[in-house]
Every structure is written in C-alpha cells, then in structure tokens.
Design a protein around this motif. Structure first.
Motif, PDB file in Angstrom:
ATOM      1  N   VAL A  46       0.844  -0.993   0.144  1.00  0.00           N
ATOM      2  CA  VAL A  46      -0.317  -0.195  -0.253  1.00  0.00           C
ATOM      3  C   VAL A  46       0.648   1.206   0.355  1.00  0.00           C
ATOM      4  O   VAL A  46       0.760   2.341  -0.953  1.00  0.00           O
ATOM      5  CB  VAL A  46      -0.976   0.036   1.354  1.00  0.00           C
ATOM      6  N   VAL A  47       2.252   1.258   1.111  1.00  0.00           N
ATOM      7  CA  VAL A  47       2.650   2.699   0.695  1.00  0.00           C
ATOM      8  C   VAL A  47       3.415   2.586  -0.832  1.00  0.00           C
ATOM      9  O   VAL A  47       3.895   4.066  -0.706  1.00  0.00           O
ATOM     10  CB  VAL A  47       3.866   2.520   1.779  1.00  0.00           C
ATOM     11  N   ALA A  48       3.749   1.802  -1.080  1.00  0.00           N
ATOM     12  CA  ALA A  48       4.356   1.437  -2.307  1.00  0.00           C
ATOM     13  C   ALA A  48       3.669   2.174  -3.538  1.00  0.00           C
ATOM     14  O   ALA A  48       4.052   2.981  -4.128  1.00  0.00           O
ATOM     15  CB  ALA A  48       4.698   0.569  -3.085  1.00  0.00           C
ATOM     16  N   VAL A  49       2.669   1.519  -3.705  1.00  0.00           N
ATOM     17  CA  VAL A  49       1.235   2.231  -4.810  1.00  0.00           C
ATOM     18  C   VAL A  49       1.298   3.942  -4.248  1.00  0.00           C
ATOM     19  O   VAL A  49       1.008   4.511  -5.061  1.00  0.00           O
ATOM     20  CB  VAL A  49       0.746   1.331  -4.324  1.00  0.00           C
ATOM     21  N   ALA A  50       1.168   3.680  -3.208  1.00  0.00           N
ATOM     22  CA  ALA A  50       1.092   5.744  -2.916  1.00  0.00           C
ATOM     23  C   ALA A  50       1.805   5.922  -2.918  1.00  0.00           C
ATOM     24  O   ALA A  50       1.823   7.317  -3.499  1.00  0.00           O
ATOM     25  CB  ALA A  50       0.711   5.796  -0.992  1.00  0.00           C
ATOM     26  N   LEU A  51       3.245   5.626  -2.915  1.00  0.00           N
ATOM     27  CA  LEU A  51       4.338   6.023  -3.047  1.00  0.00           C
ATOM     28  C   LEU A  51       4.542   6.524  -4.752  1.00  0.00           C
ATOM     29  O   LEU A  51       4.747   7.625  -5.379  1.00  0.00           O
ATOM     30  CB  LEU A  51       5.604   5.944  -2.924  1.00  0.00           C
ATOM     31  N   LEU A  52       4.293   5.473  -5.932  1.00  0.00           N
ATOM     32  CA  LEU A  52       4.021   5.628  -7.116  1.00  0.00           C
ATOM     33  C   LEU A  52       3.138   6.732  -7.403  1.00  0.00           C
ATOM     34  O   LEU A  52       3.626   7.433  -7.925  1.00  0.00           O
ATOM     35  CB  LEU A  52       4.005   4.183  -7.829  1.00  0.00           C
ATOM     36  N   ALA A  53       1.784   6.917  -6.522  1.00  0.00           N
ATOM     37  CA  ALA A  53       1.261   7.415  -7.081  1.00  0.00           C
ATOM     38  C   ALA A  53       1.427   9.475  -6.894  1.00  0.00           C
ATOM     39  O   ALA A  53       0.413   9.933  -7.911  1.00  0.00           O
ATOM     40  CB  ALA A  53      -0.481   7.146  -6.463  1.00  0.00           C
ATOM     41  N   LEU A  54       1.850   9.268  -5.938  1.00  0.00           N
ATOM     42  CA  LEU A  54       1.965  11.151  -5.397  1.00  0.00           C
ATOM     43  C   LEU A  54       3.820  10.787  -6.304  1.00  0.00           C
ATOM     44  O   LEU A  54       4.003  12.321  -6.726  1.00  0.00           O
ATOM     45  CB  LEU A  54       2.907  10.889  -3.994  1.00  0.00           C
ATOM     46  N   GLY A  55       3.935   9.942  -6.466  1.00  0.00           N
ATOM     47  CA  GLY A  55       5.437  10.660  -7.260  1.00  0.00           C
ATOM     48  C   GLY A  55       5.382  11.515  -8.443  1.00  0.00           C
ATOM     49  O   GLY A  55       6.475  12.317  -9.006  1.00  0.00           O
ATOM     50  N   GLY A  56       4.073  11.753  -9.062  1.00  0.00           N
ATOM     51  CA  GLY A  56       3.963  12.094 -10.755  1.00  0.00           C
ATOM     52  C   GLY A  56       3.955  14.062 -10.000  1.00  0.00           C
ATOM     53  O   GLY A  56       3.467  14.903 -10.812  1.00  0.00           O
ATOM     54  N   CYS A  57       3.640  13.729  -8.426  1.00  0.00           N
ATOM     55  CA  CYS A  57       3.574  15.254  -7.929  1.00  0.00           C
ATOM     56  C   CYS A  57       4.419  15.945  -7.292  1.00  0.00           C
ATOM     57  O   CYS A  57       5.086  15.477  -7.318  1.00  0.00           O
ATOM     58  CB  CYS A  57       2.195  14.667  -6.857  1.00  0.00           C
ATOM     59  N   THR A  58       4.255  16.771  -7.394  1.00  0.00           N
ATOM     60  CA  THR A  58       5.110  18.172  -6.272  1.00  0.00           C
ATOM     61  C   THR A  58       4.555  18.982  -6.314  1.00  0.00           C
ATOM     62  O   THR A  58       3.116  19.095  -6.512  1.00  0.00           O
ATOM     63  CB  THR A  58       6.588  18.803  -8.021  1.00  0.00           C
ATOM     64  N   PHE A  59       4.889  19.542  -5.078  1.00  0.00           N
ATOM     65  CA  PHE A  59       4.547  20.283  -4.098  1.00  0.00           C
ATOM     66  C   PHE A  59       5.108  21.975  -4.008  1.00  0.00           C
ATOM     67  O   PHE A  59       6.733  21.763  -4.907  1.00  0.00           O
ATOM     68  CB  PHE A  59       4.855  20.302  -2.758  1.00  0.00           C
ATOM     69  N   GLY A  60       4.643  22.327  -3.846  1.00  0.00           N
ATOM     70  CA  GLY A  60       5.203  24.184  -3.285  1.00  0.00           C
ATOM     71  C   GLY A  60       4.925  25.384  -4.434  1.00  0.00           C
ATOM     72  O   GLY A  60       3.708  25.145  -4.846  1.00  0.00           O
ATOM     73  N   LYS A  61       5.862  25.430  -5.475  1.00  0.00           N
ATOM     74  CA  LYS A  61       5.822  26.150  -5.998  1.00  0.00           C
ATOM     75  C   LYS A  61       5.587  26.079  -7.697  1.00  0.00           C
ATOM     76  O   LYS A  61       5.250  26.392  -8.874  1.00  0.00           O
ATOM     77  CB  LYS A  61       6.518  27.878  -6.447  1.00  0.00           C
ATOM     78  N   THR A  62       5.506  24.949  -7.755  1.00  0.00           N
ATOM     79  CA  THR A  62       5.007  24.283  -9.164  1.00  0.00           C
ATOM     80  C   THR A  62       3.955  23.623  -9.025  1.00  0.00           C
ATOM     81  O   THR A  62       3.186  23.592  -8.463  1.00  0.00           O
ATOM     82  CB  THR A  62       6.411  22.798  -9.560  1.00  0.00           C
ATOM     83  N   ARG A  63       3.448  22.824 -10.218  1.00  0.00           N
ATOM     84  CA  ARG A  63       2.576  22.178 -10.289  1.00  0.00           C
ATOM     85  C   ARG A  63       2.014  21.136 -10.825  1.00  0.00           C
ATOM     86  O   ARG A  63       3.205  20.217 -10.915  1.00  0.00           O
ATOM     87  CB  ARG A  63       1.908  22.627 -11.732  1.00  0.00           C
TER      88      ARG A  63
ATOM     89  N   LEU B 264       2.313  30.576 -12.961  1.00  0.00           N
ATOM     90  CA  LEU B 264       2.810  30.063 -14.072  1.00  0.00           C
ATOM     91  C   LEU B 264       3.959  29.399 -14.480  1.00  0.00           C
ATOM     92  O   LEU B 264       4.443  28.645 -13.125  1.00  0.00           O
ATOM     93  CB  LEU B 264       3.355  31.388 -14.981  1.00  0.00           C
ATOM     94  N   PRO B 265       3.332  28.435 -15.163  1.00  0.00           N
ATOM     95  CA  PRO B 265       4.839  27.256 -15.168  1.00  0.00           C
ATOM     96  C   PRO B 265       5.829  27.499 -15.533  1.00  0.00           C
ATOM     97  O   PRO B 265       6.304  28.677 -15.907  1.00  0.00           O
ATOM     98  CB  PRO B 265       3.935  26.626 -16.642  1.00  0.00           C
TER      99      PRO B 265
ATOM    100  N   THR C 240      -1.191  26.196 -20.053  1.00  0.00           N
ATOM    101  CA  THR C 240      -0.870  24.995 -19.250  1.00  0.00           C
ATOM    102  C   THR C 240      -0.802  25.439 -17.952  1.00  0.00           C
ATOM    103  O   THR C 240      -0.417  24.563 -17.352  1.00  0.00           O
ATOM    104  CB  THR C 240       1.235  24.829 -19.031  1.00  0.00           C
ATOM    105  N   LEU C 241      -1.373  25.963 -17.394  1.00  0.00           N
ATOM    106  CA  LEU C 241      -1.973  26.417 -15.574  1.00  0.00           C
ATOM    107  C   LEU C 241      -3.083  25.325 -16.162  1.00  0.00           C
ATOM    108  O   LEU C 241      -3.788  24.981 -16.490  1.00  0.00           O
ATOM    109  CB  LEU C 241      -2.687  27.515 -15.645  1.00  0.00           C
ATOM    110  N   ILE C 242      -3.312  24.719 -14.498  1.00  0.00           N
ATOM    111  CA  ILE C 242      -4.436  23.312 -13.973  1.00  0.00           C
ATOM    112  C   ILE C 242      -5.495  24.775 -13.750  1.00  0.00           C
ATOM    113  O   ILE C 242      -4.928  25.934 -12.511  1.00  0.00           O
ATOM    114  CB  ILE C 242      -3.867  22.416 -13.344  1.00  0.00           C
TER     115      ILE C 242
END
Length: 173
Positions: A24-41, A60-61, A170-172
């Motif tokens: 479960v932790v591995a799947v959650a980490l894989l799912a969050l792997g494509g996300c970034t936090f902070g000032k990026t999108r 803005l990107p 390109t903004l979400i």
C-alpha cells in the motif's frame, strides 16, 4: 504440534500484514511520484482515502520549457503563426524556421519569405528574431522589394502573444 501451527500462522499473518502495508505504501508513493509541491504544479490531483492533494497556489509554469533545443512555447507559437506557409527548413534544436515563398491569393503579384530564429531557452521578447524577404512580379520576373519594418514587428508580436497564451494555457484550473 498445534503450538507450532499457531506460531506459524501468527508469523504468516504478520508477514502478510507487513507485505500488505508495504504494498500500500509503495502504491501511494508511486501515485504521488508524479506530483510536486510548492511553487510547481501538480499534474493530476490524487485521491488517497478520500482526501485530495491540491496545489496551494496557482503560479505560471516555468518560462524556459525546453524538451527541444529552444523554448518550446516560442517554437510552437512560431509554427502556428506560419502554418499557412510551406516550410523549407525547420530545426528545433537550433531554433530556425524558414518558409518557402508565399503569395497571397488576393495579391498574386507579391510574395514573401520568412526566417524565424529562436535565440534563447527563455520566453522573452529578445529571444525571437523574424526576418522577411519580399518580391514583386514585374514583367514576369520576381524583383526584390523592401519589407516594411511594421510587417516584421507584427509577425513577432503574433508569435510572442501566442507563446504567452500557450504558457498560460498550461495552468491547471
């Protein structure tokens, strides 16, 4: 013997529980792997246990997107701006686009040829250079004619406006 079976069953249950939690932790980490936090999108919001991971602010990107040799926004906008013309050369690594001669059907006695150079990896107005050549038909022969500076400036403005619009798109939302 029953004590051995009970110990074996308890060990198997612990191992299964540990494996399940690790999975479960591995799947959650894989799912969050494509996300970034902070000032990026964040590309796609992810749902984990009914909680949504969201961006905190819309920014803005980056203006220097370069999966090719030059700024991708300027490259795409340049191609869009001259899409009605035939291209004779297009080099995305060096940022050069050269069109073939184009004659407007409303004015077949005049034709133009454009060369667009993208000079930088950043989306800036000085990262773009457009040059034009113009010819007029006189007695069946094409003769060079001067190009108005406003014509070149209009092409640059169109390309820069399209590039800014592509960057904003390109903004979400």
């Amino acid at each position: 013997m029953t004590a051995t079976l009970a110990t074996s069953a308890a060990t198997s249950a612990k191992f299964l529980s540990l494996s399940l939690r690790t999975g479960v932790v591995a799947v959650a980490l894989l799912a969050l792997g494509g996300c970034t936090f902070g000032k990026t999108r964040i590309h796609n919001p992810i749902h984990i246990k009914h909680h949504r991971v969201l961006r905190t602010s819309q920014v803005l990107p980056p203006s220097n997107i370069t999966t090719i040799g030059v700024n991708a926004y300027l490259w795409r906008a340049s191609l869009d701006a001259v899409s009605f013309m035939t291209l004779t050369q297009s080099d995305s690594n060096n940022g050069v686009i050269v069109t073939d001669w184009y004659a407007n059907p409303a004015n077949p006695g005049e034709r133009m040829k454009l060369t667009i150079a993208i000079l930088d990896k950043d989306l800036r107005s000085d990262a773009l250079r457009v040059t034009a050549a113009r010819q007029l038909a006189k007695d069946g022969v094409w003769v060079d004619a001067p190009v108005e500076a406003a014509t070149v400036q209009r092409f640059e403005d169109v390309i820069l406006t399209k590039a800014r619009d592509l960057r904003r798109a390109t903004l979400i939302k």
